[in-house]
Design an enzyme around this catalytic site. Structure first.
Site, PDB file in Angstrom:
ATOM      1  N   ASP A   1       1.268 -17.562  -3.791  1.00  0.00           N
ATOM      2  CA  ASP A   1       2.173 -16.401  -4.902  1.00  0.00           C
ATOM      3  C   ASP A   1       0.965 -15.865  -5.655  1.00  0.00           C
ATOM      4  O   ASP A   1       0.669 -16.267  -6.677  1.00  0.00           O
ATOM      5  CB  ASP A   1       3.254 -17.472  -5.304  1.00  0.00           C
ATOM      6  CG  ASP A   1       3.677 -16.189  -6.615  1.00  0.00           C
ATOM      7  OD1 ASP A   1       3.568 -14.883  -6.230  1.00  0.00           O
ATOM      8  OD2 ASP A   1       4.296 -16.759  -7.800  1.00  0.00           O
TER       9      ASP A   1
ATOM     10  N   HIS B   1       1.249  -9.012  -3.532  1.00  0.00           N
ATOM     11  CA  HIS B   1       0.712  -8.102  -3.099  1.00  0.00           C
ATOM     12  C   HIS B   1       0.783  -6.424  -3.437  1.00  0.00           C
ATOM     13  O   HIS B   1       1.879  -6.256  -2.280  1.00  0.00           O
ATOM     14  CB  HIS B   1      -0.225  -8.427  -2.485  1.00  0.00           C
ATOM     15  CG  HIS B   1      -1.516  -7.579  -1.743  1.00  0.00           C
ATOM     16  ND1 HIS B   1      -2.363  -7.688  -1.986  1.00  0.00           N
ATOM     17  CD2 HIS B   1      -1.270  -6.724  -1.118  1.00  0.00           C
ATOM     18  CE1 HIS B   1      -3.984  -6.636  -1.726  1.00  0.00           C
ATOM     19  NE2 HIS B   1      -2.506  -6.217  -0.869  1.00  0.00           N
TER      20      HIS B   1
ATOM     21  N   GLU C   1       2.589 -10.471   0.556  1.00  0.00           N
ATOM     22  CA  GLU C   1       2.728  -8.861   0.332  1.00  0.00           C
ATOM     23  C   GLU C   1       3.728  -8.082   0.749  1.00  0.00           C
ATOM     24  O   GLU C   1       4.688  -9.378   0.936  1.00  0.00           O
ATOM     25  CB  GLU C   1       1.785  -7.955   1.741  1.00  0.00           C
ATOM     26  CG  GLU C   1       1.983  -6.172   1.209  1.00  0.00           C
ATOM     27  CD  GLU C   1       1.189  -5.475   1.757  1.00  0.00           C
ATOM     28  OE1 GLU C   1       0.197  -6.466   2.205  1.00  0.00           O
ATOM     29  OE2 GLU C   1       1.311  -4.302   2.311  1.00  0.00           O
TER      30      GLU C   1
ATOM     31  N   ASP D   1       1.269  -1.578  -0.056  1.00  0.00           N
ATOM     32  CA  ASP D   1      -0.383  -0.255   0.076  1.00  0.00           C
ATOM     33  C   ASP D   1       1.045   1.917   0.458  1.00  0.00           C
ATOM     34  O   ASP D   1       2.066   1.483   0.311  1.00  0.00           O
ATOM     35  CB  ASP D   1      -0.855   0.364   1.307  1.00  0.00           C
ATOM     36  CG  ASP D   1       0.055   0.332   2.979  1.00  0.00           C
ATOM     37  OD1 ASP D   1       0.755  -0.675   2.963  1.00  0.00           O
ATOM     38  OD2 ASP D   1      -0.707   0.612   3.453  1.00  0.00           O
TER      39      ASP D   1
HETATM   40  O1  9MR Z   1       2.679  -6.115   9.597  1.00  0.00           O
HETATM   41  C1  9MR Z   1       1.506  -6.122   9.822  1.00  0.00           C
HETATM   42  C2  9MR Z   1       1.444  -7.667  10.502  1.00  0.00           C
HETATM   43  O2  9MR Z   1       1.833  -7.938  11.546  1.00  0.00           O
HETATM   44  C3  9MR Z   1      -0.005  -7.129  11.134  1.00  0.00           C
HETATM   45  O3  9MR Z   1      -0.448  -8.193  11.732  1.00  0.00           O
HETATM   46  C4  9MR Z   1      -0.709  -6.508   9.800  1.00  0.00           C
HETATM   47  C5  9MR Z   1      -2.418  -6.460  10.059  1.00  0.00           C
HETATM   48  O4  9MR Z   1      -2.776  -5.442  11.096  1.00  0.00           O
HETATM   49  O5  9MR Z   1      -0.538  -5.534   9.018  1.00  0.00           O
HETATM   50  C6  9MR Z   1       0.823  -5.264   9.324  1.00  0.00           C
HETATM   51  O6  9MR Z   1       0.843  -4.288   8.169  1.00  0.00           O
HETATM   52  C7  9MR Z   1       0.467  -3.820   7.092  1.00  0.00           C
HETATM   53  C8  9MR Z   1       0.270  -2.302   7.464  1.00  0.00           C
HETATM   54  O7  9MR Z   1      -0.784  -2.831   8.260  1.00  0.00           O
HETATM   55  C9  9MR Z   1      -0.419  -1.695   6.298  1.00  0.00           C
HETATM   56  N1  9MR Z   1       0.677  -2.236   5.392  1.00  0.00           N
HETATM   57  C10 9MR Z   1       1.003  -3.067   4.706  1.00  0.00           C
HETATM   58  C11 9MR Z   1       1.855  -3.538   6.189  1.00  0.00           C
HETATM   59  C12 9MR Z   1       1.892  -5.487   5.829  1.00  0.00           C
HETATM   60  O8  9MR Z   1       1.274  -6.352   5.577  1.00  0.00           O
END
Ligand code: 9MR
Length: 571
Positions: free
Chosen positions: A539, A490, A548, A179
């Site tokens: 994948d 992602h 991601e 994102d």
């Molecule tokens: O890395 C984060 C993970 O530890 C959490 O469990 C998850 C859900 O809250 O969010 C991950 O972080 C994401 C972030 O919130 C937004 N940008 C992408 C991150 C990686 O997925």
């Protein structure tokens, strides 16, 4: 393992030359798909196979060594029957493959003394590719060049900042992940870990090593890249020293390029933990930039002290969840203990002021590894590493206290490593599990540094093998590297840029038994092949929970690649 024996050669002959070049690759051999260090430990996994012995075949189709597979039993995390092959004794450089006595063969791999050079550069170069407020130019980015993404000027304050009007100029920094948000807490751990890598291994990324715009300015390229993020972090500090939480849209946007993504980004939240992350990173920056740019170092120190002061006055201002109407990443955390420790440790190392020592003194031996979410649970480990470092003002006895804690933690992980059939120290696979595996490798690396106990070096190597293919899905978990690599991450730019190969050098999140993306995946016609924890990876583009990429998952890879770069001679 034994060297090629006449019995083994006779066996090969009797089996109809099954180790010949026309054998098919198989997914049951899980190896480091890049390869192995000439003098390092060399192990691979064979899963669910009836093979019992192996041979290593050279590019000229010669059998250069052979051995038997050691049965390690069934791994509850993958449901596989696991055997280990060990060809550590083979210390000849070259290109090889593994052949099994049942006719299966592996991908080609190399044995060499600098096997990770390209990966090392690519893993850090991902941060340049993610810079937000400047065009990413062809001369640095090749085919991944793109126009500037977001200016991030005059961004309105969301009421969660405590401000009802006004705007903030907050340009720069890196996109967090797939994102386009930027988040202080994740910026903190990512930048902190890479500054720690630089402090320990300053030769790994010297000036001119990355081909970024600042290359050639006399400053190590890794510091230039960190500065791009730190300068953004500094813009997030309020006048009173407190620090805002994030700059994002209200919802995650579509799969478009950065310059096509909306500019309606807000400055959201203000918290104790965001402030402590800024304090920790800026305290590190103060000492590490000092030889290169005193003025910047002073700016960082002042920011760190002010952020610390705010956090001390407001120790319980939590960003516990997104406010109503905000749906981007939360990085929500309501336990500030690790952050207080980390910030105090870095401020103490940089200033030697007793005020900071007070916060850490009773916890010197308390390093832990509360697996899951490094940004939430164990950012304080960076502080422990700093306290063991060369700039640490701790006396020998105090350092020993820190080291005793580290070594007892490492011993526990080593026991785990030996008991887990895949020979890795982690058997808990959640969102971003690959970063947990790498963070465990960092613990081994630091234990080796302190004790010179070779088992920790070997375990660091074997744990990194997991990332490069010695895992239950047989993927190299790094884009652009390995024979079987992620292609559908992602990641908005990789999806939207019209280029088949994703940005290279990114560590994907990895197996995650919680499968939070199962619904969207199914809607898009995808399904996880297995929901066994170590196999819960796919994948596929919609898999935000396993496929991601993220700045805090690449950072420990950068750390480990700097470590291997420094230890090549010992491997
Ligand atoms: O890395 C984060 C993970 O530890 C959490 O469990 C998850 C859900 O809250 O969010 C991950 O972080 C994401 C972030 O919130 C937004 N940008 C992408 C991150 C990686 O997925």
């Amino acid at each position: 393992m034994k060297n090629t024996s006449s019995i083994f050669l006779a066996l090969i002959f009797l089996m109809g030359c099954q180790f010949g070049p026309d054998r098919k690759n198989t997914q049951s051999i899980r190896l480091n798909q890049i390869g192995y260090f000439v003098n390092g430990v060399k192990k691979f996994v064979v899963a669910d196979s009836d093979a019992s012995s192996f041979a290593i075949i050279s590019a000229a189709s010669d059998t250069v060594c052979s051995g038997t597979l050691e049965n390690k039993g069934t791994w509850d995390q993958s449901g596989e029957q696991v055997s280990i092959g060990d060809f550590t004794e083979l210390n000849a450089p070259g290109t090889f493959k593994i052949a099994l006595d049942n006719g299966e063969a592996s991908y080609d791999f190399v044995i060499g003394d600098n096997i990770y050079e390209d990966l090392k550069v690519a893993a850090l170069k991902t941060y340049y590719l993610h810079r937000i407020s400047m065009p990413i130019e062809e001369q640095y980015a090749g085919i991944y060049h793109r126009p500037m993404g977001h200016e991030d000027m005059a961004r309105p304050f969301h009421p969660s900042t405590g401000k009802t009007e006004g705007t903030l100029d907050t340009p720069g920094g890196w996109y967090d992940a797939g994102d386009y948000g930027k988040y202080m807490i994740n910026a903190g751990i990512a930048t902190g870990m890479m500054l720690a890598a630089y402090e320990k291994y300053p030769e790994a990324y010297p000036d001119n090593s990355l081909n970024i715009p600042e290359s050639g300015n006399g400053v190590p390229d890794i510091l230039d890249e960190m500065r791009y993020e730190i300068e953004w972090m500094l813009t997030m500090q309020d006048e009173d020293g407190g620090v805002f939480v994030k700059v994002t849209t209200l919802n995650f946007g579509g799969m478009v390029m950065p310059h096509e993504a909306p500019e309606d980004r807000y400055v959201i939240g203000k918290s104790t933990i965001a402030s402590l992350n800024l304090a920790a990173v800026c305290a590190m920056a103060a000492r590490l930039f000092e030889p290169h740019d005193q003025k910047f170092a002073m700016t960082c120190l002042e920011a760190a002290i002010n952020a610390w002061g705010w956090a001390m006055k407001h120790p319980e201002v939590y960003y516990a969840k997104n406010p109503e109407g905000v749906f981007t990443g939360a990085y929500n955390d309501t336990i500030p203990d690790e952050e207080f420790f980390w910030a105090a440790a870095e401020l103490f190392v940089s200033t030697t002021e007793p005020e900071y020592f007070e916060t850490i003194q009773l916890k010197l031996g308390n390093i832990t590894f509360r697996l899951e979410e490094n940004w939430r649970n164990y950012c304080d480990n960076i502080g422990y590493y700093s306290l063991l470092g060369n700039s640490s003002p701790l006396d020998q006895g105090q350092k020993q206290q820190v080291a005793d804690g580290l070594l007892s933690l490492a011993k526990g992980l080593a026991d785990k490593h030996k008991s887990i059939p895949y020979q890795i120290p982690v058997d808990h696979f959640v969102w971003g599990s690959n970063s947990d595996v790498l963070d465990a490798a960092i613990i081994f690396a630091n234990a080796y540094e302190w004790s010179s106990d070779k088992q920790y070096l070997d375990m660091a190597v074997e744990t990194f093998d997991y990332l490069m293919g010695k895992n239950a899905v047989g993927y190299s978990f790094v884009t652009g590297f390995g024979s079987h690599r992620p292609m559908h991450i992602h990641h908005r730019p990789s999806e939207a840029d019209g280029i088949e190969a994703p940005y290279p050098g990114f560590v994907v999140g990895g197996p995650n038994f919680r499968l939070q993306d199962k619904g969207p995946l199914e809607q898009a016609g995808f399904a996880y092949a297995s929901d066994l924890p170590a196999k819960a990876y796919i994948d596929a583009l919609p898999s935000f929970a396993s496929n991601e990429i993220c700045i805090n998952w690449n950072a420990p890879a950068v750390y480990m690649l700097a470590f291997f770069d420094a230890k090549r001679q010992e491997l």
